[in-house]
Structures are given as structure tokens and as C-alpha cells.
Motif scaffolding. Structure first.
Motif, PDB file in Angstrom:
ATOM      1  N   VAL A 132       0.846  -1.202   0.000  1.00  0.00           N
ATOM      2  CA  VAL A 132       0.000   0.000   0.000  1.00  0.00           C
ATOM      3  C   VAL A 132       0.879   1.248   0.000  1.00  0.00           C
ATOM      4  CG1 VAL A 132      -1.734   1.325   1.274  1.00  0.00           C
ATOM      5  CG2 VAL A 132      -1.951  -1.170   1.086  1.00  0.00           C
ATOM      6  N   ALA A 133       1.936   1.243   0.810  1.00  0.00           N
ATOM      7  CA  ALA A 133       2.842   2.394   0.877  1.00  0.00           C
ATOM      8  C   ALA A 133       3.496   2.651  -0.480  1.00  0.00           C
ATOM      9  CB  ALA A 133       3.910   2.178   1.948  1.00  0.00           C
ATOM     10  N   THR A 134       3.859   1.588  -1.195  1.00  0.00           N
ATOM     11  CA  THR A 134       4.466   1.747  -2.523  1.00  0.00           C
ATOM     12  C   THR A 134       3.500   2.423  -3.483  1.00  0.00           C
ATOM     13  OG1 THR A 134       5.894  -0.170  -2.213  1.00  0.00           O
ATOM     14  CG2 THR A 134       5.470   0.486  -4.486  1.00  0.00           C
ATOM     15  N   VAL A 135       2.248   1.979  -3.488  1.00  0.00           N
ATOM     16  CA  VAL A 135       1.242   2.584  -4.369  1.00  0.00           C
ATOM     17  C   VAL A 135       1.014   4.042  -3.989  1.00  0.00           C
ATOM     18  CG1 VAL A 135      -1.209   2.537  -5.022  1.00  0.00           C
ATOM     19  CG2 VAL A 135       0.113   0.418  -4.987  1.00  0.00           C
ATOM     20  N   LEU A 180       0.815  -1.128 -12.056  1.00  0.00           N
ATOM     21  CA  LEU A 180      -0.394  -0.295 -12.063  1.00  0.00           C
ATOM     22  C   LEU A 180      -0.896  -0.001 -13.469  1.00  0.00           C
ATOM     23  CD1 LEU A 180       0.466   2.279  -9.248  1.00  0.00           C
ATOM     24  CD2 LEU A 180      -0.601   0.022  -9.057  1.00  0.00           C
ATOM     25  N   VAL A 181       0.007  -0.023 -14.442  1.00  0.00           N
ATOM     26  CA  VAL A 181      -0.396   0.196 -15.839  1.00  0.00           C
ATOM     27  C   VAL A 181       0.124  -0.954 -16.694  1.00  0.00           C
ATOM     28  CG1 VAL A 181      -0.462   2.721 -15.642  1.00  0.00           C
ATOM     29  CG2 VAL A 181       1.589   1.619 -16.488  1.00  0.00           C
ATOM     30  N   LYS A 182      -0.562  -1.150 -17.816  1.00  0.00           N
ATOM     31  CA  LYS A 182      -0.163  -2.161 -18.800  1.00  0.00           C
ATOM     32  C   LYS A 182       0.110  -1.432 -20.103  1.00  0.00           C
ATOM     33  CE  LYS A 182      -4.044  -4.454 -18.570  1.00  0.00           C
ATOM     34  NZ  LYS A 182      -5.090  -5.447 -18.724  1.00  0.00           N
ATOM     35  N   GLU A 183       0.891  -2.072 -20.963  1.00  0.00           N
ATOM     36  CA  GLU A 183       1.132  -1.478 -22.260  1.00  0.00           C
ATOM     37  C   GLU A 183       0.703  -2.452 -23.350  1.00  0.00           C
ATOM     38  OE1 GLU A 183       5.348  -0.506 -22.095  1.00  0.00           O
ATOM     39  OE2 GLU A 183       5.852  -2.427 -22.983  1.00  0.00           O
ATOM     40  N   THR A 184       0.216  -1.866 -24.448  1.00  0.00           N
ATOM     41  CA  THR A 184      -0.205  -2.630 -25.608  1.00  0.00           C
ATOM     42  C   THR A 184       0.445  -1.996 -26.819  1.00  0.00           C
ATOM     43  OG1 THR A 184      -2.342  -2.962 -24.541  1.00  0.00           O
ATOM     44  CG2 THR A 184      -2.214  -3.476 -26.884  1.00  0.00           C
ATOM     45  N   ARG A 185       1.089  -2.806 -27.638  1.00  0.00           N
ATOM     46  CA  ARG A 185       1.739  -2.285 -28.837  1.00  0.00           C
ATOM     47  C   ARG A 185       0.764  -2.349 -30.010  1.00  0.00           C
ATOM     48  NH1 ARG A 185       6.674  -0.944 -30.570  1.00  0.00           N
ATOM     49  NH2 ARG A 185       7.706  -1.515 -28.643  1.00  0.00           N
ATOM     50  N   LYS A 186       0.657  -1.222 -30.721  1.00  0.00           N
ATOM     51  CA  LYS A 186      -0.115  -1.150 -31.966  1.00  0.00           C
ATOM     52  C   LYS A 186       0.811  -0.542 -33.004  1.00  0.00           C
ATOM     53  CE  LYS A 186      -4.510  -0.435 -29.593  1.00  0.00           C
ATOM     54  NZ  LYS A 186      -5.583   0.516 -29.309  1.00  0.00           N
ATOM     55  N   GLU A 241      -6.723  -5.388 -13.192  1.00  0.00           N
ATOM     56  CA  GLU A 241      -6.560  -6.639 -12.448  1.00  0.00           C
ATOM     57  C   GLU A 241      -5.614  -6.487 -11.248  1.00  0.00           C
ATOM     58  OE1 GLU A 241      -6.258  -7.272 -16.182  1.00  0.00           O
ATOM     59  OE2 GLU A 241      -8.421  -7.278 -15.862  1.00  0.00           O
ATOM     60  N   HIS A 242      -4.977  -5.332 -11.124  1.00  0.00           N
ATOM     61  CA  HIS A 242      -4.029  -5.131 -10.020  1.00  0.00           C
ATOM     62  C   HIS A 242      -4.770  -5.218  -8.692  1.00  0.00           C
ATOM     63  CE1 HIS A 242      -1.087  -3.195  -7.390  1.00  0.00           C
ATOM     64  NE2 HIS A 242      -0.188  -3.514  -8.304  1.00  0.00           N
ATOM     65  N   GLU A 243      -4.136  -5.857  -7.696  1.00  0.00           N
ATOM     66  CA  GLU A 243      -4.796  -6.047  -6.398  1.00  0.00           C
ATOM     67  C   GLU A 243      -5.166  -4.736  -5.712  1.00  0.00           C
ATOM     68  OE1 GLU A 243      -2.416  -7.982  -3.437  1.00  0.00           O
ATOM     69  OE2 GLU A 243      -0.627  -6.858  -3.967  1.00  0.00           O
ATOM     70  N   MET A 244      -4.523  -3.635  -6.102  1.00  0.00           N
ATOM     71  CA  MET A 244      -4.808  -2.326  -5.490  1.00  0.00           C
ATOM     72  C   MET A 244      -5.735  -1.466  -6.345  1.00  0.00           C
ATOM     73  SD  MET A 244      -2.682  -1.988  -2.786  1.00  0.00           S
ATOM     74  CE  MET A 244      -1.196  -2.749  -2.226  1.00  0.00           C
ATOM     75  N   HIS A 245      -6.329  -2.070  -7.360  1.00  0.00           N
ATOM     76  CA  HIS A 245      -7.164  -1.278  -8.275  1.00  0.00           C
ATOM     77  C   HIS A 245      -8.283  -0.536  -7.539  1.00  0.00           C
ATOM     78  CE1 HIS A 245      -9.023   0.025 -11.948  1.00  0.00           C
ATOM     79  NE2 HIS A 245     -10.159  -0.528 -11.575  1.00  0.00           N
TER      80      HIS A 245
END
Length: 114
Positions: free
Chosen positions: A11-14, A63-69, A80-84
Motif C-alpha cells: 500500500v505504501a508503494t502505491v 499499475l499500468v499495462k502497455e499494448t503495442r499497436k 486486475e491489479h490487487e490495489m485497483h
């Protein structure tokens, strides 16, 4: 199924990551839509390496995901992150960032990275 509570360290990291105004704003933007680095550079009027550094920290924490286009990389919030749920709660306390995206379109500076 009972949800396991996150550790104080997690939690502290987020909270530390979101304690930075730029990263908090990026998460607010990604809460509305996926964004390319070039759009974030335009919104923040910062260099591409500076924006990429913020995104790397958010990505490293999951916390974020990347998608290549093609040659473009789009970033999205990792739902899906547990802290969402914590992140959504935090974002509920800041102004909606949709206006920044709308301003890009109105100024004609919204970049189409398709």
C-alpha cells in the motif's frame, strides 16, 4: 473467496507512486482511456523521456499495462491489479481528467497514433 489484504509495504508503494502529481494525473487520464506517450507529452508539456520514466515506474509496480499497436505503445490502467479498488478510490478525490483529453481534441493537438 476471501480477498487477502495487501501488506503495508504494498500500500505504501502505491501511495508513494501516486503521491507524485504527474503520476497521479496520468492514472486519472488512464482511468478514462488508453493513452500513447505522445499524447501524454502534449498534455503535460514535458519531454518524452520524462513521461516515459513516470510510465516505467507505474508499469514496474503493475499499475499500468502497455499494448503495442504498430510502432506505438498505448498505456492503460491495470484493472486486475490487487490495489485497483484503492486507486479508484483515490482517483475519486481528484478532478476528472477528461477535460485534458477534450482540450487536446479541441486544440487539434490530439495525436492519432493509429
Amino acid at each position: 473467496m476471501k480477498q487477502v489484504a495487501a501488506s503495508v509495504e504494498e500500500v505504501a508503494t502505491v501511495l508513494k507512486l501516486l503521491g507524485d502529481k504527474t503520476r497521479l494525473t496520468i492514472m486519472g487520464l488512464l482511468n478514462n482511456q488508453d493513452c500513447c506517450v505522445c499524447e501524454l507529452v502534449e498534455i503535460f508539456q514535458m519531454s518524452q523521456p520524462a513521461i516515459s520514466q513516470h510510465l516505467r515506474k507505474l508499469k514496474d509496480a503493475g499499475l499500468v499495462k502497455e499494448t503495442r499497436k504498430a510502432q506505438w505503445i498505448f498505456y492503460s490502467m491495470n484493472k486486475e491489479h490487487e490495489m485497483h479498488s484503492l486507486i479508484k478510490d483515490i482517483l475519486a478525490h481528484i478532478p476528472d481528467q477528461k477535460e485534458k483529453l477534450k482540450e487536446l481534441e479541441e486544440k487539434g493537438t490530439k495525436i492519432s497514433c493509429e
